[in-house]
Write a protein that holds these residues in place. Structure first.
Motif, PDB file in Angstrom:
ATOM      1  N   LEU A  72       1.068  -1.512   0.184  1.00  0.00           N
ATOM      2  CA  LEU A  72       0.081  -0.064  -0.408  1.00  0.00           C
ATOM      3  C   LEU A  72       0.573   0.776  -0.125  1.00  0.00           C
ATOM      4  CD1 LEU A  72      -2.776  -1.127   2.753  1.00  0.00           C
ATOM      5  CD2 LEU A  72      -3.421  -1.043   0.290  1.00  0.00           C
ATOM      6  N   HIS A  73       2.329   1.050   0.202  1.00  0.00           N
ATOM      7  CA  HIS A  73       2.499   2.639   0.199  1.00  0.00           C
ATOM      8  C   HIS A  73       2.274   3.635  -0.391  1.00  0.00           C
ATOM      9  CE1 HIS A  73       5.946   4.699   3.625  1.00  0.00           C
ATOM     10  NE2 HIS A  73       5.415   5.306   2.435  1.00  0.00           N
ATOM     11  N   GLY A  74       2.964   2.813  -2.343  1.00  0.00           N
ATOM     12  CA  GLY A  74       3.442   3.327  -2.726  1.00  0.00           C
ATOM     13  C   GLY A  74       1.087   4.166  -2.569  1.00  0.00           C
ATOM     14  N   ALA A  75       0.228   3.446  -2.595  1.00  0.00           N
ATOM     15  CA  ALA A  75      -1.013   4.043  -3.133  1.00  0.00           C
ATOM     16  C   ALA A  75      -1.361   5.486  -1.829  1.00  0.00           C
ATOM     17  CB  ALA A  75      -1.386   3.144  -2.341  1.00  0.00           C
ATOM     18  N   ARG A 113      -7.604   6.721  -5.176  1.00  0.00           N
ATOM     19  CA  ARG A 113      -8.030   6.311  -3.772  1.00  0.00           C
ATOM     20  C   ARG A 113      -7.283   6.333  -2.433  1.00  0.00           C
ATOM     21  NH1 ARG A 113      -6.786   1.075  -8.363  1.00  0.00           N
ATOM     22  NH2 ARG A 113      -7.293   0.613  -5.953  1.00  0.00           N
ATOM     23  N   ALA A 114      -6.341   7.581  -2.834  1.00  0.00           N
ATOM     24  CA  ALA A 114      -5.604   7.483  -1.438  1.00  0.00           C
ATOM     25  C   ALA A 114      -5.754   6.857   0.034  1.00  0.00           C
ATOM     26  CB  ALA A 114      -4.886   8.431  -1.490  1.00  0.00           C
ATOM     27  N   ASP A 115      -7.027   7.918   0.204  1.00  0.00           N
ATOM     28  CA  ASP A 115      -8.035   7.865   1.087  1.00  0.00           C
ATOM     29  C   ASP A 115      -8.471   6.310   1.230  1.00  0.00           C
ATOM     30  OD1 ASP A 115      -7.692  10.373   2.203  1.00  0.00           O
ATOM     31  OD2 ASP A 115      -9.542  10.862   1.085  1.00  0.00           O
ATOM     32  N   GLN A 116      -8.993   5.488   0.890  1.00  0.00           N
ATOM     33  CA  GLN A 116      -9.065   4.447   0.692  1.00  0.00           C
ATOM     34  C   GLN A 116      -7.866   3.093   1.011  1.00  0.00           C
ATOM     35  OE1 GLN A 116     -10.540   2.358  -2.616  1.00  0.00           O
ATOM     36  NE2 GLN A 116     -11.011   0.604  -2.132  1.00  0.00           N
TER      37      GLN A 116
END
Length: 328
Positions: free
Chosen positions: A194-197, A209-212
């Motif tokens: 998830l880090h890249g997101a 999509r960052a908050d998700q």
């Protein structure tokens, strides 16, 4: 591997109407005989259902799952790493089920022995009765390959964390101890996933999509918090609790396979009879770990401390590599 079979013995449970019968074969990590199960895909009032049995006989039924459901731990005979047949356990999840056309996609957790994890074995058996069979695997390689979805990966991590909570509490409350340690890996894996997101520096970062992704990452931390809380609760008020990690985590989005680049530029050569083995007689440099190791042609060993003409040759090779790499 899944294949079709012709028939099962006996009668299915009420509410199941079989439309396809098959066989599931799980290969052994240790090279022993595969583990075989019988499968039956049926229609039911709740949708497609898959039944898993020891043999193609409704009398040996182990579990029946609807789409998205997990089984309880299933106990089976299987060969351990030494080839000895022992009682083992695993779980199944029905990832996808369709009756027209027929499609069955199953996920199984690793097969773990139900004995042999302590000396004497009675010590492990006491805690297994409290904690259940081992729930271990949490690495995201199957997620990265597309074999499982995010929800299934989260489920695996939850199964592992719940088991760690149960086994930790059982040991801490029922055994005399001076030092107790428990290791969890799910936060490390979560950052890999998830880090890249959540980091805008990543080239594939998607703001929408960052908050998700951030919420999912926090969910993994919350799971770990529950493990810490269970240890604190079982250890008692007079225990000293230390929570620590062996490294931090930062953004990573690109991998340079440096030996491939060295081979492409002529500094590293592979053997003609084995393209996976380095030909040291034609190699000037290779990477080992995080280091570039200069190599004089014809040498068959690596030496990190050199002098005289050989050291000068190494320096020339490294300077040449640097020039090539800057211009690449």
């Amino acid at each position: 591997m899944i294949s079709a079979v012709e028939q099962w013995a006996g009668q299915p449970p009420a509410g199941l109407s079989p439309v396809w019968l098959g066989c599931l074969s799980l290969s052994s990590t240790w090279g022993h005989a595969p583990i075989r199960f019988a499968l039956a895909l049926s229609t039911s009032e709740d949708g497609p259902a898959v039944s898993i049995a020891n043999d193609p006989d409704w009398g040996s039924l182990l579990t029946t799952l609807l789409r998205g459901e997990w089984s309880d731990p299933v106990e089976i005979p299987a060969a351990d790493r030494r080839g000895k047949v022992r009682r083992c356990a695993l779980r199944f999840k029905a990832l996808a089920l369709e009756t027209d056309p027929v499609s069955v996609q199953l996920f199984n957790t690793p097969v773990h022995e139900l004995s042999g994890h302590s000396l004497p074995d009675s010590l492990w058996q006491k805690h297994r009765r409290a904690a259940g069979p081992i729930e271990e695997q949490t690495d995201p390689s199957l997620l990265f390959s597309g074999a499982i979805d995010v929800a299934t990966h989260v489920d695996r991590c939850q199964l592992n964390t719940d088991w760690l909570c149960r086994i930790s509490q059982s040991v801490l409350r029922d055994e005399p101890w001076d030092l107790f340690m428990v290791h969890t890996h799910i936060v490390d894996w979560a950052h890999h996933v998830l880090h890249g997101a959540i980091d805008s520096r990543h080239p594939r970062f998607e703001p929408d999509r960052a908050d998700q992704a951030d919420a999912l990452l926090r969910h993994f931390y919350a799971m770990t918090d529950r493990l810490v809380a269970s240890v604190i609760d079982a250890a008692g008020d007079d225990a000293n609790i230390i929570v620590m990690g062996d490294h931090g985590q930062d953004l990573h989005h690109t991998t340079v396979r440096f030996n491939h680049w060295l081979a492409g530029t002529g500094y590293l050569a592979f053997r003609d009879d084995d393209p996976t083995a380095i030909d040291w007689t034609r190699t000037l440099a290779c990477t080992l770990g995080n280091s570039v190791v200069p190599q004089s042609r014809g040498a068959r060993t690596h030496r990190y401390r050199r002098s005289g003409p050989r050291r000068c040759a190494d320096r020339r090779a490294l300077r040449g590599i640097a020039r090539h790499f800057r211009s690449a």
